[in-house]
Motif scaffolding. Structure first.
Motif, PDB file in Angstrom:
ATOM      1  N   PRO A 116      -9.178  -7.317 -41.018  1.00  0.00           N
ATOM      2  CA  PRO A 116      -8.128  -8.252 -41.467  1.00  0.00           C
ATOM      3  C   PRO A 116      -7.740  -9.213 -40.346  1.00  0.00           C
ATOM      4  CG  PRO A 116      -7.645  -6.034 -42.222  1.00  0.00           C
ATOM      5  CD  PRO A 116      -8.829  -5.914 -41.302  1.00  0.00           C
ATOM      6  N   GLY A 117      -7.592 -10.461 -40.715  1.00  0.00           N
ATOM      7  CA  GLY A 117      -7.298 -11.502 -39.748  1.00  0.00           C
ATOM      8  C   GLY A 117      -8.527 -12.156 -39.155  1.00  0.00           C
ATOM      9  N   GLY A 118      -9.685 -11.607 -39.429  1.00  0.00           N
ATOM     10  CA  GLY A 118     -10.925 -12.140 -38.899  1.00  0.00           C
ATOM     11  C   GLY A 118     -11.471 -13.316 -39.684  1.00  0.00           C
ATOM     12  N   SER A 119     -12.651 -13.765 -39.271  1.00  0.00           N
ATOM     13  CA  SER A 119     -13.282 -14.938 -39.886  1.00  0.00           C
ATOM     14  C   SER A 119     -14.739 -14.663 -40.217  1.00  0.00           C
ATOM     15  CB  SER A 119     -13.213 -16.132 -38.932  1.00  0.00           C
ATOM     16  OG  SER A 119     -11.882 -16.494 -38.642  1.00  0.00           O
ATOM     17  N   LEU A 120     -15.210 -15.354 -41.229  1.00  0.00           N
ATOM     18  CA  LEU A 120     -16.624 -15.355 -41.606  1.00  0.00           C
ATOM     19  C   LEU A 120     -16.970 -16.725 -42.129  1.00  0.00           C
ATOM     20  CD1 LEU A 120     -17.354 -12.058 -43.641  1.00  0.00           C
ATOM     21  CD2 LEU A 120     -18.356 -12.705 -41.449  1.00  0.00           C
ATOM     22  N   THR A 121     -18.241 -17.096 -41.980  1.00  0.00           N
ATOM     23  CA  THR A 121     -18.734 -18.324 -42.589  1.00  0.00           C
ATOM     24  C   THR A 121     -19.891 -17.985 -43.511  1.00  0.00           C
ATOM     25  OG1 THR A 121     -18.094 -19.683 -40.704  1.00  0.00           O
ATOM     26  CG2 THR A 121     -19.708 -20.601 -42.219  1.00  0.00           C
TER      27      THR A 121
END
Length: 124
Positions: free
Chosen positions: A13-18
């Protein structure tokens, strides 16, 4: 024409993905592109869409301000940058192309080509 989605995975949670969606064929520039998602036991829902020229975008209320859709015409690819991910973002994400109209849409029935989906899991 085929759509190939990739980039999913497990993130805290709070992370990023593309996510990426590569399209085959010559008419990518004339496709309205969209991202949708489907969680287990739930209906497929709209996430984001981008128009022919890339200047028109629209987002679901649940992701606006956290997700960004973009497209690269040279690579025939559409992206979904996802920031500040939440557990409720967990789903299979699918890209889709609307080939018969220049207008963006949030309705699944108005997209005629679909990729196979990529799993995004947000969990600690």
């Amino acid at each position: 024409v085929q759509l190939q989605a990739s980039g999913g995975g497990l993130v805290q949670p709070g992370g990023s993905l593309t996510l990426s969606c590569a399209a085959s064929g010559r008419n990518f520039s004339r496709y309205v592109m969209g991202w949708f998602r489907q969680a287990p036991g739930k209906e497929r829902e709209f996430v984001a869409t981008i128009g022919w020229g890339g200047g028109t975008t629209a987002y679901a209320d649940s992701v606006r301000g956290r997700f960004t859709i973009s497209r690269d015409y040279a690579k025939n690819t559409v992206y979904l940058q996802m920031n500040s991910l939440k557990p409720e973002d967990t789903a299979v994400y699918l890209c889709a192309a609307r080939t018969q109209s220049p207008y963006t849409s949030s309705f699944t029935s108005q997209y005629h080509l679909w990729g196979q989906g990529t799993q995004v899991t947000v969990s600690s």
